[in-house]
Design a protein around this motif. Structure first.
Motif: not given
Length: 258
Positions: A169-171, A211-212, A231-233, A248-249
């Motif tokens: 899900i993208e805000a 995650c973000h 950070g990860y992708q 942060t996550y």
């Protein structure tokens, strides 16, 4: 055997290009000499791996990262002693304590490189294997579970779908884009809602992971994770878009797969 080959190549490259222990004064072929030490390293790693890494993890449960680090230190010392004896034989040098300390010094330097490489490889394997196991289990557990993402628009329709079909899900500004699978293909649905409201509605489903600040993913559908502590992708299903995991996550992601 792959790790042993990696370590032996590292030793070969350091000896051939840096030429410690006075190898630069060796009158014969330095390439062959470096290959000899690389070969000794390979044999020692293989023997040590068979005697230690194949047995201790079965006896020490759970086998933790610091266990692996200590075992690596033991392997580095074992390799250092073997290469010291090889050095003494090749150069017909007496077995002196000073020379041995010199070997230990260079063994420590090389060992740091080997340990860092090995720990990186080990952690990556652990992360991948742990994630694959957990996701396989949760996917089976949630196979028949349906979720509903509520649309705050009066004329909008709620989105109901199997949880295993949700990718991420993208805000956006005043909406969220829900990426999910329909008949094997990735599609997106715009929902008038905030990411926080959607996550609050899905709070009972632990595999829905923010995650973000702008993204939340379904951990069930992660197919790869690349990155480090900064950070990860994430790749989800067959979706070509890489979803970021902000710094942060990252600890939360690690705690899930630890």
């Amino acid at each position: 055997m792959g790790d042993c080959l990696t370590y032996s190549v590292i030793v070969f490259l350091i000896l051939f290009f840096l030429q410690p222990f006075g190898l630069g004064l060796y009158p014969a072929n330095k390439l062959v000499l470096s290959l000899v030490f690389g070969g000794v390293t390979f044999v020692c790693c293989a023997v040590y791996g068979f005697l230690v890494f194949n047995t201790l993890p079965l006896r020490i449960q759970p086998w933790k990262v610091w266990h692996h680090a200590l075992a690596l230190i033991g392997m580095v010392l074992f390799v250092g002693i073997a290469n010291f004896l090889t050095f003494s034989l090749v150069f017909q040098h007496s077995l002196t304590f000073h020379t041995f300390l010199l070997f230990l010094y260079w063994t420590f330097i090389i060992g740091v490189i080997i340990t860092v490489v090995s720990m990186g490889i080990t952690y990556t394997r652990h992360l991948r294997n742990r994630m694959e196991t957990l996701l396989e289990n949760t996917t089976d557990e949630q196979r028949d579970i349906m979720i509903t993402i509520h649309n705050n628009n009066v004329r909008g329709e709620d989105l109901t779908l199997p949880i295993n079909d949700l990718l991420y899900i993208e805000a956006r500004k005043n909406t969220v884009m829900v990426y999910h699978v329909v008949e094997g293909k990735t599609t997106s649905t715009e929902i008038h809602a905030t990411l926080s409201a959607v996550l609050d509605g899905l709070k009972d489903f632990k595999t829905i992971f923010q995650c973000h600040r702008s993204f939340a993913v379904n951990l069930n559908n992660i197919t790869s994770a690349k990155g480090n502590s900064n950070g990860y992708q994430l790749t989800l299903g067959n979706c070509p878009t890489m979803v970021p995991v902000s710094r942060t996550y990252v600890p939360l992601l690690k705690s899930f797969v630890a």
